[in-house]
Design an enzyme around this catalytic site. Sequence first.
Site, short mmCIF file in Angstrom:
data_model
loop_
_atom_site.label_atom_id
_atom_site.label_comp_id
_atom_site.label_asym_id
_atom_site.label_seq_id
_atom_site.Cartn_x
_atom_site.Cartn_y
_atom_site.Cartn_z
CE1 TYR A 243 -0.04 -10.16 -1.66
CE2 TYR A 243 1.56 -10.46 -3.41
CZ TYR A 243 0.93 -10.92 -2.28
OH TYR A 243 1.27 -12.14 -1.75
CG HIS A 293 3.14 -7.38 1.77
ND1 HIS A 293 2.27 -7.65 0.74
CD2 HIS A 293 3.16 -8.49 2.56
CE1 HIS A 293 1.78 -8.87 0.91
NE2 HIS A 293 2.30 -9.40 1.99
#
Length: 317
Positions: A243, A293
């Site tokens: 994400y 990430h």
Amino acid sequence: MKRTICFFVTLTWITAIAVFHSSSWISSVYQESFAPQENQSLCACHKCLTEYDPWLSGMMKASPEPFLTPKTNISEDDFKWWRRIQTDRRSFSVYNQTVNKLFQIFPLSIDMPGSSPDRCRTCAVVGNSGNLNGSHYGPLIDFHDIVIRINQGPTKGYERDVGNKTTHRVMFPVSATNLDNSTHFVLFAFKIRDLEWLIKTFTPKKNSNADSGLKANKDLVMILNPAFMKYVHLNWLGKKGQYPSTGFLTVIFSLYMCDEVSVFGFGADKHGIWNHYFEKVKHLSQRKKTGNHPGSVEAEVLQDLYKHQKISLYRGW
Ligand code: C5P
């Protein structure tokens, strides 16, 4: 005479109905699309983010509203994406009940004035990269109308390089720090428990002397829409990584709040690690470089935004 009066009354009604329809149409177009539209009103800056640009409009056309309001309805699919990124397994209906409780405490509308030809809203988004050390960016950062900082990102002792003005601080429960009364608390909730934490933190205690543990102005709380996180992951990052990072999400939501965006404090160190300007990297081999990430993809997208003249990038030292 009677006929003339009748004619004018009818004309007034027709005009009123036409005005009502056209204004509700304008607002529904605005709500349906956050992308800059052709012939949209501009701002007073040299270059405005609201200026129509097919590339940016294309990127923004699928965007949901960035912040939760009582009217926000996310789909069950959006919810499932959001639930997948953390361990809280509770259902969509628990999520909806929790959001309903939120708006018994928090502001019903978001304080986000739109663009206007007579103002220029300049924003500085300040990430926490070590590239801020020695940068002397402090006065430049403070010169912006809106200064958005992230998580701990301290100013005390680092004023020369990061400035000392903060109008918005993006945090989640683990990174939450006390704020002064004029700073917006932008909550990034990654699970239902984070929303419950917010409710608990701001619910007045029965014993009024009990300390909530966090000082912040309840009326300036903004909560990122989980559907917006998913949109950024899909549309801006092509689903790379688990994400988006807090910093990347912050840059993207700033495109909605600002006429001009300057980005500071983004970029890994020479080992590809997201180091911080306020601490030394310990245990180099043990640290995951950019966590869950997609750090390098985020860096490429920031570069694209820069190339399309949508942001200014200050790469530090
Ligand atoms: O580490 P933290 O999450 O508090 O940093 C805030 C944001 O700053 C990150 O989410 C990331 O987007 C950005 N950052 C960066 N380069 C670093 C450190 C942080 O781009 N070296």
